[in-house]
Design a protein around this motif. Structure first.
Motif, PDB file in Angstrom:
ATOM      1  N   LYS A  17      42.858  44.374  46.993  1.00 38.94           N
ATOM      2  CA  LYS A  17      41.466  44.487  46.536  1.00 38.94           C
ATOM      3  C   LYS A  17      41.375  44.727  45.034  1.00 38.94           C
ATOM      4  O   LYS A  17      40.620  44.076  44.330  1.00 38.94           O
ATOM      5  N   HIS A  18      42.182  45.652  44.539  1.00 41.29           N
ATOM      6  CA  HIS A  18      42.050  46.040  43.138  1.00 41.29           C
ATOM      7  C   HIS A  18      42.736  45.047  42.204  1.00 41.29           C
ATOM      8  O   HIS A  18      42.280  44.844  41.070  1.00 41.29           O
ATOM      9  N   ALA A  19      43.828  44.422  42.684  1.00 40.23           N
ATOM     10  CA  ALA A  19      44.453  43.366  41.867  1.00 40.23           C
ATOM     11  C   ALA A  19      43.451  42.223  41.680  1.00 40.23           C
ATOM     12  O   ALA A  19      43.282  41.694  40.575  1.00 40.23           O
ATOM     13  N   VAL A  20      42.749  41.862  42.755  1.00 40.08           N
ATOM     14  CA  VAL A  20      41.767  40.761  42.685  1.00 40.08           C
ATOM     15  C   VAL A  20      40.562  41.174  41.842  1.00 40.08           C
ATOM     16  O   VAL A  20      40.109  40.421  40.975  1.00 40.08           O
ATOM     17  N   LEU A  21      40.075  42.383  42.079  1.00 41.93           N
ATOM     18  CA  LEU A  21      38.903  42.859  41.339  1.00 41.93           C
ATOM     19  C   LEU A  21      39.155  42.821  39.822  1.00 41.93           C
ATOM     20  O   LEU A  21      38.302  42.379  39.045  1.00 41.93           O
ATOM     21  N   ALA A  22      40.321  43.273  39.422  1.00 44.13           N
ATOM     22  CA  ALA A  22      40.634  43.282  37.985  1.00 44.13           C
ATOM     23  C   ALA A  22      40.695  41.852  37.435  1.00 44.13           C
ATOM     24  O   ALA A  22      40.263  41.593  36.310  1.00 44.13           O
ATOM     25  N   ARG A  23      41.225  40.910  38.224  1.00 43.86           N
ATOM     26  CA  ARG A  23      41.239  39.494  37.766  1.00 43.86           C
ATOM     27  C   ARG A  23      39.814  38.980  37.624  1.00 43.86           C
ATOM     28  O   ARG A  23      39.483  38.250  36.697  1.00 43.86           O
ATOM     29  N   LEU A  24      38.947  39.338  38.554  1.00 44.35           N
ATOM     30  CA  LEU A  24      37.554  38.862  38.508  1.00 44.35           C
ATOM     31  C   LEU A  24      36.865  39.384  37.247  1.00 44.35           C
ATOM     32  O   LEU A  24      36.203  38.633  36.527  1.00 44.35           O
ATOM     33  N   ILE A  25      37.027  40.674  36.984  1.00 43.38           N
ATOM     34  CA  ILE A  25      36.337  41.257  35.819  1.00 43.38           C
ATOM     35  C   ILE A  25      36.907  40.682  34.523  1.00 43.38           C
ATOM     36  O   ILE A  25      36.178  40.391  33.579  1.00 43.38           O
ATOM     37  N   THR A  26      38.227  40.477  34.517  1.00 42.95           N
ATOM     38  CA  THR A  26      38.855  39.896  33.326  1.00 42.95           C
ATOM     39  C   THR A  26      38.248  38.521  33.044  1.00 42.95           C
ATOM     40  O   THR A  26      38.000  38.158  31.896  1.00 42.95           O
ATOM     41  N   TYR A  27      37.978  37.783  34.099  1.00 40.58           N
ATOM     42  CA  TYR A  27      37.382  36.456  33.919  1.00 40.58           C
ATOM     43  C   TYR A  27      35.951  36.597  33.373  1.00 40.58           C
ATOM     44  O   TYR A  27      35.551  35.868  32.473  1.00 40.58           O
ATOM     45  N   PHE A  28      35.195  37.546  33.915  1.00 39.14           N
ATOM     46  CA  PHE A  28      33.819  37.752  33.440  1.00 39.14           C
ATOM     47  C   PHE A  28      33.788  38.116  31.949  1.00 39.14           C
ATOM     48  O   PHE A  28      32.827  37.816  31.250  1.00 39.14           O
ATOM     49  N   GLN A  29      34.850  38.762  31.484  1.00 37.34           N
ATOM     50  CA  GLN A  29      34.893  39.184  30.067  1.00 37.34           C
ATOM     51  C   GLN A  29      35.052  38.003  29.113  1.00 37.34           C
ATOM     52  O   GLN A  29      34.898  38.159  27.909  1.00 37.34           O
ATOM     53  N   ARG A  30      35.383  36.823  29.657  1.00 37.45           N
ATOM     54  CA  ARG A  30      35.623  35.686  28.761  1.00 37.45           C
ATOM     55  C   ARG A  30      34.368  35.262  28.004  1.00 37.45           C
ATOM     56  O   ARG A  30      34.456  34.703  26.931  1.00 37.45           O
ATOM     57  N   LYS A  31      33.195  35.486  28.630  1.00 37.89           N
ATOM     58  CA  LYS A  31      31.943  35.143  27.939  1.00 37.89           C
ATOM     59  C   LYS A  31      31.318  36.424  27.425  1.00 37.89           C
ATOM     60  O   LYS A  31      31.406  37.466  28.073  1.00 37.89           O
ATOM     61  N   GLU A  32      30.627  36.300  26.281  1.00 39.34           N
ATOM     62  CA  GLU A  32      30.047  37.486  25.658  1.00 39.34           C
ATOM     63  C   GLU A  32      28.897  38.078  26.451  1.00 39.34           C
ATOM     64  O   GLU A  32      28.657  39.283  26.438  1.00 39.34           O
ATOM     65  N   LYS A  33      28.175  37.213  27.170  1.00 38.42           N
ATOM     66  CA  LYS A  33      26.963  37.649  27.884  1.00 38.42           C
ATOM     67  C   LYS A  33      27.303  38.806  28.855  1.00 38.42           C
ATOM     68  O   LYS A  33      28.268  38.716  29.608  1.00 38.42           O
ATOM     69  N   PRO A  34      26.493  39.851  28.840  1.00 34.67           N
ATOM     70  CA  PRO A  34      26.779  40.992  29.731  1.00 34.67           C
ATOM     71  C   PRO A  34      26.715  40.620  31.215  1.00 34.67           C
ATOM     72  O   PRO A  34      26.022  39.678  31.593  1.00 34.67           O
ATOM     73  N   PHE A  35      27.430  41.358  32.013  1.00 37.22           N
ATOM     74  CA  PHE A  35      27.411  41.139  33.465  1.00 37.22           C
ATOM     75  C   PHE A  35      27.154  42.466  34.177  1.00 37.22           C
ATOM     76  O   PHE A  35      27.294  43.543  33.600  1.00 37.22           O
ATOM     77  N   ARG A  36      26.784  42.346  35.455  1.00 39.46           N
ATOM     78  CA  ARG A  36      26.600  43.532  36.287  1.00 39.46           C
ATOM     79  C   ARG A  36      27.565  43.476  37.470  1.00 39.46           C
ATOM     80  O   ARG A  36      27.762  42.406  38.071  1.00 39.46           O
TER      81      ARG A  36
END
Ligand code: SAM
Length: 282
Positions: A17-36
């Motif tokens: 769960k946490h290995a995947v979650l961290a990959r997901l958030i890392t991907y979201f960080q690629r764009k500057e636009k904020p995420f929730r």
């Protein structure tokens, strides 16, 4: 509600769960636009592995304990770094004592404009969760039923987001509740990423969950599984999976590198293995 995640923190389910979650958030960080990030079943946020509950089961020793003490190839280390760096940051010395749950992990990977919404229903666990994030204006903690609350959070005003659904699976109809909530949520936020965790116990429930997503017309569905096998002839198969809607396009190939290594390191007996399967195309 008998389930308390303190007994299971850092176990093989948390590893996936946490290995995947961290990959997901890392991907979201690629764009500057904020995420929730919306975490419907948050737990207490962070875990003390020296607590009475955690010591009683020692499950983390077969999970994060092994991951941190086994040498890994560079490509796996690179992919796991966002997760493992948060674990290391929580433990400045050599000993592993604190294990970040999904809320603490997500919080560490957020940027100043990203937001985290957490629901937790257990009154005592909610109290600890709320105390952990008290005064943090980027985090909202809510004492509510995550299944009911999810609908009112979607779509998030950021229009970019990730929903983590990590139920306790204490009740027999948890897969049905998950299917209903996810389908409803996806209809309100069809561009969002949804990540649902499940134990590999009720295979017919899992089949019905996947079938419900397919019948509802949900697109771009990926399933990941990590099994450590059976530790004895009479023990249950140990493992868990995650079903994702709208995962980053990079996730499947990343997990094809990470999961074989994890399955090998966490292996307990016959049946250990992994699965990466696109259930529904984009
Ligand atoms: N996501 C956490 C993590 O990775 O650190 C672990 C969560 S644990 C598996 C599931 C949590 O859901 C428990 O803390 C339990 O009290 C809580 N829970 C159970 N039913 C709930 C509901 N209907 N709404 C919100 N939380 C619930």
């Amino acid at each position: 509600m008998n389930y308390r995640h303190a007994y299971h923190a850092g176990n093989i389910g948390d590893v996936l769960k946490h290995a995947v979650l961290a990959r997901l958030i890392t991907y979201f960080q690629r764009k500057e636009k904020p995420f929730r990030i919306i975490d419907t079943h948050a737990g207490i946020g962070s875990y003390d592995l020296s607590s009475e509950e955690t010591q009683k089961t020692g499950e983390w020793q077969d999970g994060i304990g092994k991951v941190l003490t086994t040498p890994m190839p560079d490509n796996v280390a690179e992919l796991l770094a966002p997760w493992l760096d948060t674990v290391r940051a929580a433990n400045p010395g050599d000993d592993l004592r604190y294990y970040p749950g999904s809320p603490a992990l997500a919080r560490q990977l957020m940027r100043p404009n990203d937001r985290l919404t957490l629901t937790e229903l257990h009154p005592l666990d909610f109290k600890k969760l709320a105390a952990l994030f008290a005064g943090d204006h980027q985090v909202k903690t809510i004492h509510l039923d995550g299944w009911l609350a999810l609908n009112s959070f979607l779509p998030p005003k950021e229009k970019r987001g990730l929903v983590i659904i990590d139920p306790a699976f204490e009740v027999t109809d948890e897969f049905d509740r998950m299917a209903t909530a996810v389908i409803k949520g996806w209809r309100k936020f069809s561009t969002g990423t949804f990540a649902c965790w499940y134990p590999l116990k009720d295979i017919s429930g899992l089949f019905h969950f996947h079938d419900a997503l397919i019948q509802a017309g949900v697109r771009d569905v990926l399933t990941l599984e990590l099994k450590v096998g059976k530790s004895g002839p009479d023990t249950a198969m140990l493992g868990s999976g995650m079903t994702l809607i709208n995962p980053p396009y990079t996730l499947a190939s990343e997990m094809e590198l990470v999961l074989p290594w994890l399955a090998d390191v966490l292996h307990k007996g016959p049946g250990a293995g992994w699965r990466v399967e696109q259930l529904v195309a984009e």
